[in-house]
Design a protein around this motif. Structure first.
Motif, mmCIF file in Angstrom:
data_model
loop_
_atom_site.group_PDB
_atom_site.id
_atom_site.type_symbol
_atom_site.label_atom_id
_atom_site.label_comp_id
_atom_site.label_asym_id
_atom_site.label_seq_id
_atom_site.Cartn_x
_atom_site.Cartn_y
_atom_site.Cartn_z
ATOM 1 N N VAL A 65 -4.900 -11.650 0.915
ATOM 2 C CA VAL A 65 -3.573 -11.914 0.358
ATOM 3 C C VAL A 65 -3.217 -13.374 0.610
ATOM 4 C CG1 VAL A 65 -1.136 -11.249 0.366
ATOM 5 C CG2 VAL A 65 -2.900 -9.539 0.877
ATOM 6 N N THR A 66 -2.873 -14.090 -0.452
ATOM 7 C CA THR A 66 -2.459 -15.482 -0.299
ATOM 8 C C THR A 66 -1.080 -15.670 -0.916
ATOM 9 O OG1 THR A 66 -3.193 -17.779 -0.563
ATOM 10 C CG2 THR A 66 -3.563 -16.303 -2.445
ATOM 11 N N ILE A 67 -0.618 -16.923 -0.944
ATOM 12 C CA ILE A 67 0.734 -17.209 -1.421
ATOM 13 C C ILE A 67 0.935 -16.690 -2.841
ATOM 14 C CG2 ILE A 67 1.122 -19.223 0.046
ATOM 15 C CD1 ILE A 67 0.282 -20.971 -2.312
ATOM 16 N N PRO A 68 2.111 -16.140 -3.150
ATOM 17 C CA PRO A 68 3.318 -16.038 -2.313
ATOM 18 C C PRO A 68 3.540 -14.631 -1.750
ATOM 19 C CG PRO A 68 3.920 -15.731 -4.586
ATOM 20 C CD PRO A 68 2.400 -15.834 -4.557
ATOM 21 N N HIS A 69 2.479 -13.862 -1.558
ATOM 22 C CA HIS A 69 2.620 -12.425 -1.293
ATOM 23 C C HIS A 69 2.584 -12.005 0.170
ATOM 24 C CE1 HIS A 69 2.337 -12.076 -5.527
ATOM 25 N NE2 HIS A 69 1.028 -12.080 -5.635
ATOM 26 N N LYS A 70 2.289 -12.921 1.085
ATOM 27 C CA LYS A 70 2.015 -12.501 2.461
ATOM 28 C C LYS A 70 3.184 -11.788 3.130
ATOM 29 C CE LYS A 70 -1.542 -15.955 3.381
ATOM 30 N NZ LYS A 70 -2.027 -17.031 4.266
ATOM 31 N N GLU A 71 4.388 -12.170 2.783
ATOM 32 C CA GLU A 71 5.556 -11.507 3.362
ATOM 33 C C GLU A 71 5.988 -10.302 2.516
ATOM 34 O OE1 GLU A 71 8.475 -14.574 5.047
ATOM 35 O OE2 GLU A 71 7.109 -15.807 3.853
ATOM 36 N N GLN A 72 5.968 -10.448 1.214
ATOM 37 C CA GLN A 72 6.424 -9.364 0.335
ATOM 38 C C GLN A 72 5.537 -8.130 0.435
ATOM 39 O OE1 GLN A 72 6.567 -10.419 -3.817
ATOM 40 N NE2 GLN A 72 7.272 -8.416 -4.468
ATOM 41 N N VAL A 73 4.224 -8.331 0.631
ATOM 42 C CA VAL A 73 3.299 -7.197 0.612
ATOM 43 C C VAL A 73 3.520 -6.265 1.796
ATOM 44 C CG1 VAL A 73 1.356 -8.137 1.950
ATOM 45 C CG2 VAL A 73 0.914 -6.657 -0.007
ATOM 46 N N VAL A 74 4.211 -6.752 2.824
ATOM 47 C CA VAL A 74 4.531 -5.908 3.979
ATOM 48 C C VAL A 74 5.292 -4.656 3.538
ATOM 49 C CG1 VAL A 74 5.913 -5.810 6.101
ATOM 50 C CG2 VAL A 74 4.511 -7.823 5.614
ATOM 51 N N ASN A 75 6.052 -4.782 2.474
ATOM 52 C CA ASN A 75 6.849 -3.655 1.983
ATOM 53 C C ASN A 75 6.016 -2.551 1.351
ATOM 54 O OD1 ASN A 75 9.333 -4.997 2.635
ATOM 55 N ND2 ASN A 75 9.106 -6.238 0.787
ATOM 56 N N PHE A 76 4.718 -2.810 1.127
ATOM 57 C CA PHE A 76 3.898 -1.843 0.404
ATOM 58 C C PHE A 76 2.772 -1.249 1.250
ATOM 59 C CE2 PHE A 76 5.598 -4.887 -2.709
ATOM 60 C CZ PHE A 76 6.290 -4.019 -3.533
ATOM 61 N N VAL A 77 2.753 -1.563 2.545
ATOM 62 C CA VAL A 77 1.710 -0.997 3.400
ATOM 63 C C VAL A 77 2.202 0.287 4.061
ATOM 64 C CG1 VAL A 77 0.698 -3.260 3.840
ATOM 65 C CG2 VAL A 77 2.375 -2.333 5.446
ATOM 66 N N ASN A 78 1.259 1.187 4.356
ATOM 67 C CA ASN A 78 1.594 2.428 5.047
ATOM 68 C C ASN A 78 1.570 2.263 6.565
ATOM 69 O OD1 ASN A 78 -0.322 3.413 2.438
ATOM 70 N ND2 ASN A 78 1.699 4.348 2.627
ATOM 71 N N GLY A 79 0.910 1.199 7.006
ATOM 72 C CA GLY A 79 0.829 0.908 8.431
ATOM 73 C C GLY A 79 0.255 -0.468 8.626
ATOM 74 N N SER A 80 0.455 -1.029 9.825
ATOM 75 C CA SER A 80 -0.080 -2.363 10.103
ATOM 76 C C SER A 80 -0.266 -2.540 11.598
ATOM 77 C CB SER A 80 0.853 -3.451 9.555
ATOM 78 O OG SER A 80 2.146 -3.333 10.123
ATOM 79 N N SER A 81 -1.008 -3.573 11.962
ATOM 80 C CA SER A 81 -1.260 -3.868 13.367
ATOM 81 C C SER A 81 0.011 -4.383 14.030
ATOM 82 C CB SER A 81 -2.367 -4.911 13.491
ATOM 83 O OG SER A 81 -1.907 -6.165 13.016
ATOM 84 N N GLU A 82 0.017 -4.381 15.373
ATOM 85 C CA GLU A 82 1.164 -4.911 16.102
ATOM 86 C C GLU A 82 1.363 -6.380 15.787
ATOM 87 O OE1 GLU A 82 3.429 -3.199 17.824
ATOM 88 O OE2 GLU A 82 2.314 -1.459 17.078
ATOM 89 N N ARG A 83 0.261 -7.119 15.639
ATOM 90 C CA ARG A 83 0.365 -8.546 15.306
ATOM 91 C C ARG A 83 1.037 -8.727 13.944
ATOM 92 N NH1 ARG A 83 -4.853 -10.201 15.534
ATOM 93 N NH2 ARG A 83 -4.678 -11.363 17.483
ATOM 94 N N ALA A 84 0.586 -7.973 12.946
ATOM 95 C CA ALA A 84 1.167 -8.098 11.606
ATOM 96 C C ALA A 84 2.645 -7.714 11.606
ATOM 97 C CB ALA A 84 0.389 -7.234 10.623
ATOM 98 N N LYS A 85 2.992 -6.695 12.393
ATOM 99 C CA LYS A 85 4.402 -6.293 12.483
ATOM 100 C C LYS A 85 5.247 -7.392 13.096
ATOM 101 C CE LYS A 85 3.479 -1.315 12.908
ATOM 102 N NZ LYS A 85 3.473 -0.149 13.837
ATOM 103 N N ALA A 86 4.723 -7.991 14.162
ATOM 104 C CA ALA A 86 5.479 -9.042 14.843
ATOM 105 C C ALA A 86 5.654 -10.270 13.947
ATOM 106 C CB ALA A 86 4.772 -9.430 16.138
ATOM 107 N N ILE A 87 4.611 -10.618 13.210
ATOM 108 C CA ILE A 87 4.662 -11.781 12.321
ATOM 109 C C ILE A 87 5.454 -11.469 11.060
ATOM 110 C CG2 ILE A 87 3.239 -13.343 10.922
ATOM 111 C CD1 ILE A 87 0.981 -12.856 12.977
#
Length: 413
Positions: free
Chosen positions: A229-251
């Motif tokens: 995933v590259t610009i401009p989706h890195k933040e928006q795509v968070v809304n479409f995942v079913n789960g993520s790592s602790e690092r990804a959640k924190a960022i």
């Protein structure tokens, strides 16, 4: 089946193209409409062809404006007369169009219909690359010049994408962003798969922000296992995942998606990649320029590793917001001294040369040499371009996707 498109226009050029097509393709089409030669020369050209000539036996429909929503209706119209192969070629106005075409071809080939389906234009490139994956009866490739909008060259299809090795069993990976033309990932990732003997292919897909919600289900249905995933989706795509790592959640930013039967998993490999490229930051002053998705990842990891993090952005409010989120400090004015400067903006020279600190380490996440890096080197700074980060984050992605046969170092990518 890969068909080389022979365009000429003169006899000598066409003869050269025929010779090249013999080494790369399974068949040819002679585009008489594009050739400027006599009938005797054209007959002589036909006599040179030693692999199947494709043309009259195709029953074809072209749509140079769009990819119709009802592709079944298009095929039904084609099939009102019997033919060895039915060809549908439409203009793709989005990656969604291209994925719809690929899924349609796979469905109809599964029903035993001899269908070749492809999309024209830049968005349609994946329909040509992935033709063997969905079982398309054939696709066309340029030999020296394209004969349809967005047509790829036979060299690129057979070389970079290993067209003749692809099959329905080939694993699918890709990059999504808007735009994606600047990324070299299709070169590096496919070269890696080829070198390691992995039956996989990696394609770039331009996906507009408003298309993300429709894109992901289609990509999953198509069988994609992993997406960069590259610009401009890195933040928006968070809304479409079913789960993520602790690092990804924190960022709160994701650069890696793993698509499984259980859903979509998000990870961020930018963070460790950037800081590993820079080296030890404990107790050092790190000046970060930018506040986008990559900057968020770098900021989080820098603080986690004990850096004194300063964040500057043209819009101070965004820098302040990021600083509060990760535990750094936003600055309105650039400090006179720092140990490490990281440019996470798309600008090649976001600050003036006078604001560089002699002897500092300067990293620019852009992949090519930038004015910033050249200016830094000129005053004795150690300069690092984005390739060091790129290779590390790519290896992290391969690991998330389960595509690494053995552990590798970034220098082996």
């Amino acid at each position: 089946m890969l068909i080389g498109s022979i365009a000429g226009p003169d006899f000598e050029s066409a003869k050269r193209q025929v010779a090249r097509a013999h080494t790369l393709c399974d068949g040819m089409e002679l585009r008489r409409d594009l050739m400027d030669m006599s009938e005797s020369e054209f007959s002589a050209l036909q006599a040179l062809v030693q692999i199947p000539l494709i043309g009259a036996e195709l029953r074809t429909i072209h749509d140079f404006e769009k990819t119709p929503e009802d592709l079944d209706a298009v095929l039904e119209k084609l099939m009102d007369q019997p033919a060895p192969i039915y060809k549908i070629a439409c203009m793709a106005n989005s990656t969604l169009d291209a994925l719809r075409m690929l899924l349609f071809v796979r469905e109809k080939r599964g029903e035993g219909i001899p269908l070749a389906g492809m999309c024209m234009g830049p968005f349609g490139a994946i329909t040509r690359i992935l033709a063997p994956v969905v079982g398309s009866a054939l696709t066309f490739a340029a030999i020296e010049q394209e004969t349809a909008p967005g047509q790829l060259s036979a060299e690129e299809l057979t070389g970079r994408y290993r067209f003749h090795s692809l099959s329905p069993k080939t694993r699918l990976f890709g990059l999504i962003g808007h735009p994606v033309s600047q990324s070299p990932s299709h070169e590096t990732h496919n070269a890696f798969f080829q070198r390691e003997g992995i039956d996989a292919v990696y394609v770039k897909m331009d996906v507009r922000p408003e298309e993300l919600s429709a894109f992901l289900p289609l990509a999953k249905e198509m069988g994609f296992e992993g997406l960069s995933v590259t610009i401009p989706h890195k933040e928006q795509v968070v809304n479409f995942v079913n789960g993520s790592s602790e690092r990804a959640k924190a960022i709160n930013a994701v650069n890696t998606l793993h698509l499984t039967s259980e859903g979509v998993w998000g990870e961020n490999t930018d963070a460790p990649a950037a800081l590993d490229a820079v080296g030890a930051v404990m107790g050092k002053t790190v000046l970060l320029l930018g506040s986008g998705g990559a900057a968020r990842a770098i900021a989080y990891e820098a603080v986690q590793r004990g850096a004194d993090l300063l964040i500057w952005n043209r819009t101070y409010a965004r820098a302040e917001q990021l600083a509060q989120a990760v535990g750094g400090r936003a600055v309105k004015e650039l400090p006179k001294r720092y140990d490490i400067l990281i440019n996470a903006t798309p600008e090649g020279m976001p600050i003036s040369e006078s604001q560089l600190t002699a002897g500092a380490l300067v990293m620019d996440i852009n992949l090519s040499s930038t004015p910033l890096l050249r200016a830094a080197e000129a005053i004795g700074c150690r300069a690092i371009d984005g390739s060091a980060m790129f290779k590390r984050q790519a290896l992290g992605q391969f690991s998330v996707w389960g595509a690494l046969p053995t552990p590798l170092t970034p220098y082996e990518l």
